[in-house]
Design a protein around this motif. Structure first.
Motif, PDB file in Angstrom:
ATOM      1  N   MET A  93       0.806  -1.180  -0.010  1.00 59.13           N
ATOM      2  CA  MET A  93      -0.052   0.010  -0.086  1.00 59.13           C
ATOM      3  C   MET A  93       0.872   1.064   0.029  1.00 59.13           C
ATOM      4  N   VAL A  94       2.106   1.270   0.719  1.00 57.76           N
ATOM      5  CA  VAL A  94       2.879   2.354   0.833  1.00 57.76           C
ATOM      6  C   VAL A  94       3.733   2.441  -0.894  1.00 57.76           C
ATOM      7  N   ASN A  95       3.924   1.447  -1.575  1.00 59.05           N
ATOM      8  CA  ASN A  95       4.306   1.648  -2.798  1.00 59.05           C
ATOM      9  C   ASN A  95       3.220   2.066  -3.752  1.00 59.05           C
ATOM     10  N   LYS A  96       2.007   1.725  -3.602  1.00 58.70           N
ATOM     11  CA  LYS A  96       0.790   2.117  -4.432  1.00 58.70           C
ATOM     12  C   LYS A  96       0.487   3.677  -4.039  1.00 58.70           C
ATOM     13  N   MET A  97       0.623   4.085  -2.867  1.00 58.82           N
ATOM     14  CA  MET A  97       0.452   5.583  -2.428  1.00 58.82           C
ATOM     15  C   MET A  97       1.698   6.326  -3.344  1.00 58.82           C
ATOM     16  N   GLN A  98       2.944   5.770  -2.929  1.00 55.57           N
ATOM     17  CA  GLN A  98       4.055   6.421  -3.535  1.00 55.57           C
ATOM     18  C   GLN A  98       3.885   6.669  -5.105  1.00 55.57           C
ATOM     19  N   SER A  99       3.334   5.787  -5.805  1.00 48.33           N
ATOM     20  CA  SER A  99       3.343   5.800  -7.164  1.00 48.33           C
ATOM     21  C   SER A  99       2.257   7.065  -7.632  1.00 48.33           C
ATOM     22  N   ILE A 100       1.163   7.187  -6.569  1.00 49.34           N
ATOM     23  CA  ILE A 100       0.279   8.444  -6.642  1.00 49.34           C
ATOM     24  C   ILE A 100       0.827   9.751  -6.422  1.00 49.34           C
ATOM     25  N   ILE A 101       1.862   9.701  -5.540  1.00 42.92           N
ATOM     26  CA  ILE A 101       2.525  10.864  -4.949  1.00 42.92           C
ATOM     27  C   ILE A 101       3.358  11.380  -6.229  1.00 42.92           C
ATOM     28  N   GLU A 116       3.104  10.539  -9.335  1.00 45.28           N
ATOM     29  CA  GLU A 116       2.271  10.924 -10.561  1.00 45.28           C
ATOM     30  C   GLU A 116       1.706  12.143 -10.459  1.00 45.28           C
ATOM     31  N   THR A 117       1.320  12.759  -9.204  1.00 43.76           N
ATOM     32  CA  THR A 117       0.771  13.938  -8.921  1.00 43.76           C
ATOM     33  C   THR A 117       1.645  15.065  -8.807  1.00 43.76           C
ATOM     34  N   GLY A 118       3.032  14.686  -8.178  1.00 47.66           N
ATOM     35  CA  GLY A 118       3.906  15.849  -8.082  1.00 47.66           C
ATOM     36  C   GLY A 118       3.858  16.297  -6.668  1.00 47.66           C
ATOM     37  N   LEU A 119       3.261  15.613  -5.890  1.00 48.41           N
ATOM     38  CA  LEU A 119       2.938  16.011  -4.415  1.00 48.41           C
ATOM     39  C   LEU A 119       4.074  15.298  -3.502  1.00 48.41           C
ATOM     40  N   HIS A 120       5.304  15.706  -3.822  1.00 50.03           N
ATOM     41  CA  HIS A 120       6.446  14.982  -3.191  1.00 50.03           C
ATOM     42  C   HIS A 120       6.727  15.526  -1.495  1.00 50.03           C
ATOM     43  N   GLU A 121       5.798  16.565  -1.183  1.00 48.26           N
ATOM     44  CA  GLU A 121       6.090  16.998   0.108  1.00 48.26           C
ATOM     45  C   GLU A 121       5.416  16.017   0.940  1.00 48.26           C
ATOM     46  N   TYR A 122       4.799  15.228   0.483  1.00 46.72           N
ATOM     47  CA  TYR A 122       3.984  13.964   1.459  1.00 46.72           C
ATOM     48  C   TYR A 122       4.779  12.722   1.536  1.00 46.72           C
ATOM     49  N   SER A 123       4.901  12.235   2.353  1.00 44.41           N
ATOM     50  CA  SER A 123       5.637  10.890   2.454  1.00 44.41           C
ATOM     51  C   SER A 123       4.373   9.539   2.510  1.00 44.41           C
ATOM     52  N   ALA A 124       4.655   8.638   1.630  1.00 43.21           N
ATOM     53  CA  ALA A 124       3.635   7.482   1.467  1.00 43.21           C
ATOM     54  C   ALA A 124       3.859   6.959   2.800  1.00 43.21           C
ATOM     55  N   ALA A 125       5.201   6.579   3.048  1.00 40.68           N
ATOM     56  CA  ALA A 125       5.192   5.668   4.464  1.00 40.68           C
ATOM     57  C   ALA A 125       4.719   6.299   5.646  1.00 40.68           C
ATOM     58  N   ASP A 126       4.435   7.366   5.737  1.00 42.36           N
ATOM     59  CA  ASP A 126       3.969   8.525   6.910  1.00 42.36           C
ATOM     60  C   ASP A 126       2.600   8.497   6.694  1.00 42.36           C
ATOM     61  N   LEU A 127       1.841   8.702   5.504  1.00 44.02           N
ATOM     62  CA  LEU A 127       0.415   8.521   5.458  1.00 44.02           C
ATOM     63  C   LEU A 127      -0.032   7.365   5.502  1.00 44.02           C
ATOM     64  N   MET A 176      -7.805   8.724   0.959  1.00 42.46           N
ATOM     65  CA  MET A 176      -6.331   9.302   0.725  1.00 42.46           C
ATOM     66  C   MET A 176      -5.926   9.600  -0.472  1.00 42.46           C
ATOM     67  N   MET A 177      -5.857   8.464  -1.367  1.00 44.33           N
ATOM     68  CA  MET A 177      -5.434   8.509  -2.662  1.00 44.33           C
ATOM     69  C   MET A 177      -6.272   9.523  -3.562  1.00 44.33           C
ATOM     70  N   GLN A 178      -7.615   9.535  -3.285  1.00 48.27           N
ATOM     71  CA  GLN A 178      -8.336  10.380  -3.854  1.00 48.27           C
ATOM     72  C   GLN A 178      -8.348  11.862  -3.515  1.00 48.27           C
ATOM     73  N   GLN A 179      -7.898  12.113  -2.145  1.00 41.88           N
ATOM     74  CA  GLN A 179      -7.555  13.464  -1.705  1.00 41.88           C
ATOM     75  C   GLN A 179      -6.049  13.898  -2.449  1.00 41.88           C
ATOM     76  N   LEU A 180      -5.317  12.993  -2.504  1.00 39.83           N
ATOM     77  CA  LEU A 180      -3.761  13.382  -3.260  1.00 39.83           C
ATOM     78  C   LEU A 180      -4.133  13.850  -4.816  1.00 39.83           C
ATOM     79  N   LYS A 181      -4.990  13.331  -5.425  1.00 42.55           N
ATOM     80  CA  LYS A 181      -5.363  13.300  -6.897  1.00 42.55           C
ATOM     81  C   LYS A 181      -6.260  14.921  -6.785  1.00 42.55           C
ATOM     82  N   LYS A 182      -7.190  15.015  -6.082  1.00 44.47           N
ATOM     83  CA  LYS A 182      -7.716  16.273  -5.823  1.00 44.47           C
ATOM     84  C   LYS A 182      -6.668  17.494  -5.433  1.00 44.47           C
ATOM     85  N   MET A 183      -5.801  17.100  -4.750  1.00 47.28           N
ATOM     86  CA  MET A 183      -4.998  18.292  -4.355  1.00 47.28           C
ATOM     87  C   MET A 183      -4.040  18.668  -5.466  1.00 47.28           C
TER      88      MET A 183
END
Length: 109
Positions: free
Chosen positions: A34-42, A44-55, A76-83
């Protein structure tokens, strides 16, 4: 053993959807997936200020059940895409544009 989800044929990766093992979501391997999936979204979206592991860890710590964990991950994944869309100035007509593909979780539960 996977519960029949109504599909006539299931691939090996489809066993994620429903399993009898309700504690699999707590394993390090599933959490890392799940961390890996979230990291992919981060990425993809360019929101590098977020840590997938921390989220993911925050979601895990606040989840009491597997469904609660999955729902919070999807949210959370939807929110990252919206942001990301908001930062880029994209006007989004519907929330459906942010649906997380069910395939995101095929390796998980």
């Amino acid at each position: 053993m996977a519960i029949d989800s109504g599909r006539s044929q299931q691939s090996g990766s489809d066993t994620f959807i429903l399993t009898n093992d309700n504690n699999k979501w707590k394993t390090a391997a599933c959490r890392q997936a799940m961390v890996n999936k979230m990291q992919s979204i981060i990425e993809e979206t360019g929101l590098h200020e977020y840590s997938a592991a921390d989220l993911e860890d925050s979601i895990y710590q606040n989840s009491k059940t597997k469904p609660e964990y999955v729902i919070m991950l999807v949210y959370m994944m939807q929110q990252l895409k919206k942001m990301s869309a908001n930062q880029s100035g994209d006007a989004m007509a519907e929330d459906n544009d942010f649906m997380v593909d069910a395939a995101t979780f095929t390796d998980f539960i």
